[in-house]
Motif scaffolding. Structure first.
Motif, PDB file in Angstrom:
ATOM      1  N   ARG A  21      44.371  81.688  13.714  1.00 51.19           N
ATOM      2  CA  ARG A  21      43.882  81.739  15.096  1.00 51.19           C
ATOM      3  C   ARG A  21      44.116  83.111  15.715  1.00 51.19           C
ATOM      4  O   ARG A  21      43.306  83.587  16.508  1.00 51.19           O
ATOM      5  CB  ARG A  21      44.553  80.647  15.922  1.00 51.19           C
ATOM      6  CG  ARG A  21      44.026  79.260  15.571  1.00 51.19           C
ATOM      7  CD  ARG A  21      44.553  78.192  16.505  1.00 51.19           C
ATOM      8  NE  ARG A  21      43.861  76.934  16.229  1.00 51.19           N
ATOM      9  CZ  ARG A  21      43.304  76.169  17.167  1.00 51.19           C
ATOM     10  NH1 ARG A  21      43.351  76.532  18.426  1.00 51.19           N
ATOM     11  NH2 ARG A  21      42.711  75.051  16.839  1.00 51.19           N
ATOM     12  N   ALA A  22      45.228  83.746  15.364  1.00 51.47           N
ATOM     13  CA  ALA A  22      45.470  85.097  15.865  1.00 51.47           C
ATOM     14  C   ALA A  22      44.401  86.054  15.355  1.00 51.47           C
ATOM     15  O   ALA A  22      43.892  86.906  16.100  1.00 51.47           O
ATOM     16  CB  ALA A  22      46.853  85.572  15.444  1.00 51.47           C
ATOM     17  N   ARG A  23      44.052  85.925  14.085  1.00 47.32           N
ATOM     18  CA  ARG A  23      42.999  86.770  13.529  1.00 47.32           C
ATOM     19  C   ARG A  23      41.665  86.511  14.214  1.00 47.32           C
ATOM     20  O   ARG A  23      40.930  87.434  14.571  1.00 47.32           O
ATOM     21  CB  ARG A  23      42.868  86.501  12.023  1.00 47.32           C
ATOM     22  CG  ARG A  23      41.808  87.354  11.359  1.00 47.32           C
ATOM     23  CD  ARG A  23      41.197  86.677  10.151  1.00 47.32           C
ATOM     24  NE  ARG A  23      40.093  87.443   9.635  1.00 47.32           N
ATOM     25  CZ  ARG A  23      38.846  87.383  10.121  1.00 47.32           C
ATOM     26  NH1 ARG A  23      38.566  86.578  11.144  1.00 47.32           N
ATOM     27  NH2 ARG A  23      37.887  88.127   9.610  1.00 47.32           N
ATOM     28  N   THR A  24      41.343  85.220  14.412  1.00 48.89           N
ATOM     29  CA  THR A  24      40.093  84.875  15.083  1.00 48.89           C
ATOM     30  C   THR A  24      40.045  85.447  16.497  1.00 48.89           C
ATOM     31  O   THR A  24      39.012  85.961  16.955  1.00 48.89           O
ATOM     32  CB  THR A  24      39.936  83.345  15.134  1.00 48.89           C
ATOM     33  OG1 THR A  24      39.937  82.837  13.793  1.00 48.89           O
ATOM     34  CG2 THR A  24      38.643  82.944  15.821  1.00 48.89           C
ATOM     35  N   LEU A  25      41.163  85.381  17.191  1.00 46.32           N
ATOM     36  CA  LEU A  25      41.228  85.919  18.554  1.00 46.32           C
ATOM     37  C   LEU A  25      40.891  87.403  18.569  1.00 46.32           C
ATOM     38  O   LEU A  25      40.124  87.876  19.419  1.00 46.32           O
ATOM     39  CB  LEU A  25      42.633  85.686  19.118  1.00 46.32           C
ATOM     40  CG  LEU A  25      42.900  86.166  20.545  1.00 46.32           C
ATOM     41  CD1 LEU A  25      42.107  85.335  21.536  1.00 46.32           C
ATOM     42  CD2 LEU A  25      44.384  86.100  20.856  1.00 46.32           C
ATOM     43  N   LEU A  26      41.443  88.157  17.627  1.00 49.19           N
ATOM     44  CA  LEU A  26      41.213  89.597  17.588  1.00 49.19           C
ATOM     45  C   LEU A  26      39.791  89.950  17.183  1.00 49.19           C
ATOM     46  O   LEU A  26      39.203  90.895  17.705  1.00 49.19           O
ATOM     47  CB  LEU A  26      42.200  90.258  16.621  1.00 49.19           C
ATOM     48  CG  LEU A  26      43.672  90.255  17.041  1.00 49.19           C
ATOM     49  CD1 LEU A  26      44.547  90.772  15.920  1.00 49.19           C
ATOM     50  CD2 LEU A  26      43.863  91.111  18.285  1.00 49.19           C
ATOM     51  N   PHE A  27      39.227  89.195  16.262  1.00 46.00           N
ATOM     52  CA  PHE A  27      37.911  89.555  15.730  1.00 46.00           C
ATOM     53  C   PHE A  27      36.761  89.022  16.586  1.00 46.00           C
ATOM     54  O   PHE A  27      35.679  89.602  16.576  1.00 46.00           O
ATOM     55  CB  PHE A  27      37.782  89.046  14.289  1.00 46.00           C
ATOM     56  CG  PHE A  27      38.388  89.958  13.270  1.00 46.00           C
ATOM     57  CD1 PHE A  27      37.601  90.774  12.484  1.00 46.00           C
ATOM     58  CD2 PHE A  27      39.762  90.017  13.097  1.00 46.00           C
ATOM     59  CE1 PHE A  27      38.167  91.634  11.550  1.00 46.00           C
ATOM     60  CE2 PHE A  27      40.342  90.855  12.179  1.00 46.00           C
ATOM     61  CZ  PHE A  27      39.543  91.669  11.394  1.00 46.00           C
ATOM     62  N   GLU A  28      36.972  87.945  17.312  1.00 51.09           N
ATOM     63  CA  GLU A  28      35.866  87.342  18.068  1.00 51.09           C
ATOM     64  C   GLU A  28      35.946  87.613  19.569  1.00 51.09           C
ATOM     65  O   GLU A  28      35.038  87.227  20.307  1.00 51.09           O
ATOM     66  CB  GLU A  28      35.840  85.834  17.810  1.00 51.09           C
ATOM     67  CG  GLU A  28      35.547  85.485  16.359  1.00 51.09           C
ATOM     68  CD  GLU A  28      35.419  83.989  16.124  1.00 51.09           C
ATOM     69  OE1 GLU A  28      35.498  83.230  17.121  1.00 51.09           O
ATOM     70  OE2 GLU A  28      35.229  83.594  14.951  1.00 51.09           O
ATOM     71  N   HIS A  29      37.017  88.259  20.040  1.00 50.41           N
ATOM     72  CA  HIS A  29      37.162  88.550  21.466  1.00 50.41           C
ATOM     73  C   HIS A  29      37.484  90.033  21.633  1.00 50.41           C
ATOM     74  O   HIS A  29      38.661  90.419  21.675  1.00 50.41           O
ATOM     75  CB  HIS A  29      38.256  87.675  22.077  1.00 50.41           C
ATOM     76  CG  HIS A  29      37.952  86.211  22.005  1.00 50.41           C
ATOM     77  ND1 HIS A  29      37.239  85.540  22.970  1.00 50.41           N
ATOM     78  CD2 HIS A  29      38.245  85.294  21.039  1.00 50.41           C
ATOM     79  CE1 HIS A  29      37.114  84.272  22.625  1.00 50.41           C
ATOM     80  NE2 HIS A  29      37.723  84.093  21.449  1.00 50.41           N
ATOM     81  N   PRO A  30      36.459  90.884  21.748  1.00 55.82           N
ATOM     82  CA  PRO A  30      36.656  92.344  21.788  1.00 55.82           C
ATOM     83  C   PRO A  30      37.584  92.796  22.905  1.00 55.82           C
ATOM     84  O   PRO A  30      38.374  93.727  22.717  1.00 55.82           O
ATOM     85  CB  PRO A  30      35.234  92.872  22.002  1.00 55.82           C
ATOM     86  CG  PRO A  30      34.340  91.791  21.522  1.00 55.82           C
ATOM     87  CD  PRO A  30      35.033  90.511  21.801  1.00 55.82           C
ATOM     88  N   SER A  31      37.526  92.154  24.081  1.00 54.05           N
ATOM     89  CA  SER A  31      38.351  92.610  25.194  1.00 54.05           C
ATOM     90  C   SER A  31      39.843  92.411  24.892  1.00 54.05           C
ATOM     91  O   SER A  31      40.676  93.251  25.244  1.00 54.05           O
ATOM     92  CB  SER A  31      37.969  91.847  26.469  1.00 54.05           C
ATOM     93  OG  SER A  31      38.172  90.440  26.292  1.00 54.05           O
ATOM     94  N   VAL A  32      40.169  91.284  24.241  1.00 56.45           N
ATOM     95  CA  VAL A  32      41.570  91.040  23.868  1.00 56.45           C
ATOM     96  C   VAL A  32      42.027  92.087  22.849  1.00 56.45           C
ATOM     97  O   VAL A  32      43.122  92.648  22.947  1.00 56.45           O
ATOM     98  CB  VAL A  32      41.735  89.619  23.292  1.00 56.45           C
ATOM     99  CG1 VAL A  32      43.156  89.409  22.784  1.00 56.45           C
ATOM    100  CG2 VAL A  32      41.385  88.578  24.337  1.00 56.45           C
ATOM    101  N   ARG A  33      41.180  92.347  21.890  1.00 54.81           N
ATOM    102  CA  ARG A  33      41.515  93.321  20.846  1.00 54.81           C
ATOM    103  C   ARG A  33      41.746  94.707  21.443  1.00 54.81           C
ATOM    104  O   ARG A  33      42.716  95.392  21.093  1.00 54.81           O
ATOM    105  CB  ARG A  33      40.380  93.351  19.829  1.00 54.81           C
ATOM    106  CG  ARG A  33      40.627  94.233  18.608  1.00 54.81           C
ATOM    107  CD  ARG A  33      39.810  93.703  17.479  1.00 54.81           C
ATOM    108  NE  ARG A  33      39.221  94.704  16.622  1.00 54.81           N
ATOM    109  CZ  ARG A  33      38.235  94.475  15.763  1.00 54.81           C
ATOM    110  NH1 ARG A  33      37.688  93.268  15.715  1.00 54.81           N
ATOM    111  NH2 ARG A  33      37.776  95.420  14.990  1.00 54.81           N
ATOM    112  N   GLU A  34      40.891  95.114  22.375  1.00 55.41           N
ATOM    113  CA  GLU A  34      41.034  96.424  22.998  1.00 55.41           C
ATOM    114  C   GLU A  34      42.328  96.522  23.802  1.00 55.41           C
ATOM    115  O   GLU A  34      43.010  97.536  23.787  1.00 55.41           O
ATOM    116  CB  GLU A  34      39.831  96.713  23.902  1.00 55.41           C
ATOM    117  CG  GLU A  34      38.598  97.173  23.160  1.00 55.41           C
ATOM    118  CD  GLU A  34      38.836  98.452  22.359  1.00 55.41           C
ATOM    119  OE1 GLU A  34      39.447  99.402  22.900  1.00 55.41           O
ATOM    120  OE2 GLU A  34      38.444  98.488  21.172  1.00 55.41           O
TER     121      GLU A  34
END
Length: 874
Positions: free
Chosen positions: A117-130
């Motif tokens: 889920r952490a990986r999915t969060l980073l890859f599918e939500h650009p604003s969170v990743r940034e």
């Protein structure tokens, strides 16, 4: 042709046969496409399953492993059946989705689920990743070789350049200088936790391709050079560089200032052979013989030395399932040991005995549990006495009174135990779980008997762990003693991973027995790698679901139905497993500080490759032959010893029928108990942690006070703290007048709200102190010295049972000598400084010992009395 040229003429016929059979399979695949088994004729299936299968079995016994693997792959190709697997997925996917949704709704998430889920969060939500990329300026990953591909992707995503957003890891551009990884691919041994050596190499390639640097660390602070040299030679040959599978060896160098070994250092090779000339060992017989040899070696040659303790020794296994024979030998030789980690907590005898006790109290007619209890130290009956008790009809503790008519030497003892059990049986049903177990420990000498057993303290700690487990479960609804007993019995059957109490990890009173995986990161003066005659076992079957991170390939298999992806992934895993077995050996060998013993038996055959096979292939000298004095590997000669299996030592037994009271000297026991009580009282009054200040207080108290205090004690204390704060940060090469400008900021940092009323007086005191010190010869000396450290903390063993902690004001080098200085703000006159310095002689000795131990150099020490600018050497 390459395969043919690799072997001499007698072997070529086998090779030709193998290649011809492989060609036949490949032609069949080409003609039929990739059929399922239903498309083969009966004769083709019979040839494939019987004739070719028998041939593969024969070839696997030879040294043509790669060719045999090729045959197996060809067989598996004929079982590829995508249509069947697609239908299976169509049926299963709705069920899997339903289970996943149910788990999510109820908040059930595993650690792997959290990662995904952490990986999915980073890859599918650009604003969170940034945002996360912006928040974390640097990423440091230790033990990088042990991380799995999902973790790799998380690390790469967090380390990506600001403003860049790639959908797959291959395309990510890393922020220069942001990602810092530490890892040794030679120690990548956690494939069963999905650690991926190929992924490690690919991430390294990505970092270096982006301008990163790879630095190799070669200094080994653990092992003696006599251990490292043979290890280097062995793995120069065993670690053959294979990109994405196996890194090349990097030779290690011993630390030049390493402490001397407590035993003659080096690597030794021990081989146990049958006692008779014509006898041969199978694998089990070799293990039994070798375990006896090891136990005698530890008893007679290692632990007989005054400086050696059982805790200095570690027996490291690939799997703890291989350890049973060795543990039996340690028990028979009265060598205490502790098994660290994995599944052995529920197999410990004291735990089994406690479960039997709880079971008997809940179910008085459970004769199996009662038998176990009566055979335990609590009952103390022999098998013969148990039989006699059963034959007399007294196998029921609720009828203890009947034992009055039983004319037997153990009748009174059994009756006393029965009466205790009957009393507990009546009392326990009305008590909560925790209180019920507490009552058992109070009523029966369970802990006392555990303390008197071979494993002593560890056995007690394990029983206390059961008690703690019960306490942690007590808040569950309806968790009674009966429920806890059923839970413990279930765990005994399932053998879940559960380590013993961690008490043993710090003990020097027991030999450490653990897996190489558990030993990673640890070190021991003496390491034994036993059972090197045991083979790697048969190749594991293909997982039902497999995934290859670097290529993104999934594999599916069920029974004889395969997907092409599963064959490809299986082929890669097979190569990795073979390489990882060598890395596991490397990790095991590099745990040794002083002495490494490679031990095994001489066997006629084994299943799979053995460590002895590996050593034979790279060394000169026949392993297991008495005439071989040393196995030569490169420039190293490993001493080789062949030992005939001795007769097994029988376990010591209680003398049946002997009057045990006659063996006990009551006066001597009373005297020993008195000594023990006095020693315990002394230990309780001795603080565990000490400082140079507390240690020196007693010495200072005998020195006569020669000077009247010329300032308020609290003002003096605060002035001292401020002065230390200023000098901790001061550059002595600067003009000392700059010290005065920093007094105000130091006061603000040091003084609390309650101290503000003293600020003016403290500032005046500090300024006077600095005015004297800055004009002194002592200050000029520091100005021309090389400062090595300020406010240097240290911690070290002190005496037998204490730990010394302290902080050294300043360490410097002057005229080629190492000096320690300690600032003193005491109000003393210059002509009184020498006598006053005697208060600090103990402190000087502690500081000098700490510096000498760390820097391997003899320092000098002086007190700097700042108020009178006097330096007194002690």
């Amino acid at each position: 042709n390459q395969l043919m040229n690799a072997y001499d003429r007698p072997k070529r016929r086998k090779v030709e046969h193998m290649l011809a059979a492989t060609g036949s399979v490949m032609r069949l695949v080409a003609e039929k496409g990739l059929p399922g088994r239903q498309d083969l004729t009966s004769s083709e299936r019979e040839w494939l399953d019987k004739d070719l299968g028998n041939a593969v079995s024969e070839w696997e016994k030879s040294d043509f492993k790669e060719a045999a693997a090729l045959i197996r792959t060809a067989q598996q190709l004929l079982s590829v059946d995508h249509a069947f697997l697609n239908e299976l997925l169509t049926l299963l996917l709705p069920l899997v989705r339903n289970i996943r949704e149910t788990f999510s709704r109820q908040g059930w998430l595993s650690f792997d689920g959290l990662l995904a889920r952490a990986r999915t969060l980073l890859f599918e939500h650009p604003s969170v990743r940034e945002r996360i990329k912006r928040d974390y300026r640097a990423v440091l990953v230790d033990e990088f070789q042990d991380t799995d591909p999902v973790q790799y992707e998380i690390i790469l995503a967090v380390s990506e350049r600001q403003g860049s957003r790639a959908d797959v890891w291959h395309d990510m551009l890393l922020e220069p200088g942001k990602l810092f990884i530490v890892g040794d691919p030679k120690q990548s041994i956690y494939a069963f936790r999905r650690a991926d050596i190929e992924a490690f190499d690919r991430v390294m390639e990505k970092i270096t391709a982006g301008g990163g640097m790879a630095q190799t660390l070669t200094t080994n602070f653990r092992s003696d050079a006599a251990v490292l040299e043979p290890v280097n030679e062995i793995f120069d040959r065993l670690f053959e560089r294979r990109p994405l599978v196996q890194p090349a060896n990097v030779r290690l160098e011993a630390h030049p200032q390493r402490c001397a070994a407590s035993i003659e250092p080096g690597v030794r090779l021990s081989v146990t052979t049958p006692d008779g000339e014509e006898e041969t060992f199978d694998a089990a017989g070799a293990t039994r013989g070798e375990s006896e040899v090891l136990a005698r070696w530890l008893t007679d040659e290692v632990l007989s030395r005054p400086a050696m303790k059982p805790g200095h020794v570690a027996l490291l296994f690939r799997k703890l399932t291989q350890a049973d024979a060795y543990l039996d030998a340690l028990r028979r030789h009265d060598l205490p040991y502790v098994i660290e980690g994995e599944k052995h907590f529920y197999r410990r005898q004291e735990v089994l005995d406690l479960v039997n006790l709880m079971r008997v109290l809940e179910h008085p007619h459970d004769e199996v549990a009662l038998t176990g209890l009566l055979r335990s130290p609590l009952g103390g009956l022999t098998d013969r006495e148990l039989y006699e008790l059963k034959q007399a009809g007294h196998f029921n503790y609720l009828r203890a009174a009947r034992l009055e008519g039983w004319l037997h030497a153990r009748a009174a003892a059994v009756r006393r135990l029965y009466e205790h059990l009957a009393w507990l049986h009546r009392m326990i049903p009305v008590l909560p779980l925790t209180e019920a177990i507490e009552l058992m420990f109070d009523r029966l000498p369970i802990l006392d008997l555990a303390a008197a057993s071979l494993h002593g303290e560890q056995a007690v700690a394990n029983l206390m762990k059961v008690k703690q487990m019960a306490a942690s479960l007590a808040d569950r609804p309806h968790m009674t003693l009966s429920g806890f007993v059923e839970l413990m019995i279930a765990r005994l059957e399932e053998q879940p991973d559960e380590s013993e109490s961690p008490l043993a990890e710090e003990s020097l009173e027991a030999v450490h027995v653990l897996t190489i995986h558990k030993a990673k990161g640890l070190e021991f003066p003496i390491v034994v790698l036993p059972g090197l005659h045991q083979g790697s076992g048969r190749e594991r079957g293909v997982s039902h679901v497999s995934y290859d991170w670097s290529s993104g390939t999934y594999g599916l298999s069920l029974d004889r139905h395969w997907s092409l992806g599963s064959l490809m992934v299986h082929h890669k895993l097979r190569l990795r497993e073979e390489a990882e077995r060598r890395r596991v050996l490397y990790v095991g060998m590099t745990r040794a500080k002083d002495l490494l013993l490679l031990s095994g038996g001489s066997t006629t055959r084994s299943v799979g490759e053995t460590v002895f096979d590996l050593l034979r292939n790279i060394g000169t000298g026949e392993i297991g032959t008495a005439s071989t004095e040393a196995l030569k590997v490169g420039g190293s000669a490993i001493p080789h010893r062949v030992i005939r299996a001795p007769e097994r030592k029988r376990p010591s037994r209680r003398m049946d029928g002997a009057d045990s009271t006659a063996l006990i000297d009551h006066e001597k026991v009373a005297e020993l108990w008195k000594i023990r009580t006095a020693r315990w009282a002394e230990i309780r009054q001795t603080p565990h942690h000490v400082t140079p200040t507390t240690l020196g207080q007693s010495a200072a108290s005998v020195i006569r006070e020669t000077t009247q205090v010329r300032q308020d004690a609290e003002i003096g204390r605060l002035a001292g703290v401020v002065a230390h704060r200023l000098l901790e940060r001061w550059d002595f090469s600067q003009d000392p007048s700059g010290l005065y400008t920093q007094v105000a900021s130091a006061l603000q940092a040091v003084l609390g709200p309650d101290d503000q009323s003293h600020a003016g007086t403290v500032a005046e005191s500090v300024n006077d102190l600095l005015a004297t010190f800055s004009r002194s010869e002592a200050y000029a000396r520091l100005r021309s010295s090389r400062i090595l450290g300020r406010e240097v903390p240290f911690i070290m063993p002190w005496g037998d049972r204490q730990v010394m902690e302290g902080v050294i004001d300043i360490i410097y080098q002057f005229d080629g000598e190492l000096w320690i200085a300690d600032y003193k703000t005491d109000a003393v006159l210059a002509d009184e400084a020498v006598l006053h310095a005697e208060r600090y002689r103990v402190q000087s000795q502690v500081y000098k010992a700490a510096v000498k131990q760390s820097l391997r150099s003899e320092p000098r020490f002086h007190c700097l009395f700042l108020r009178c600018a006097a330096a007194v050497e002690l």
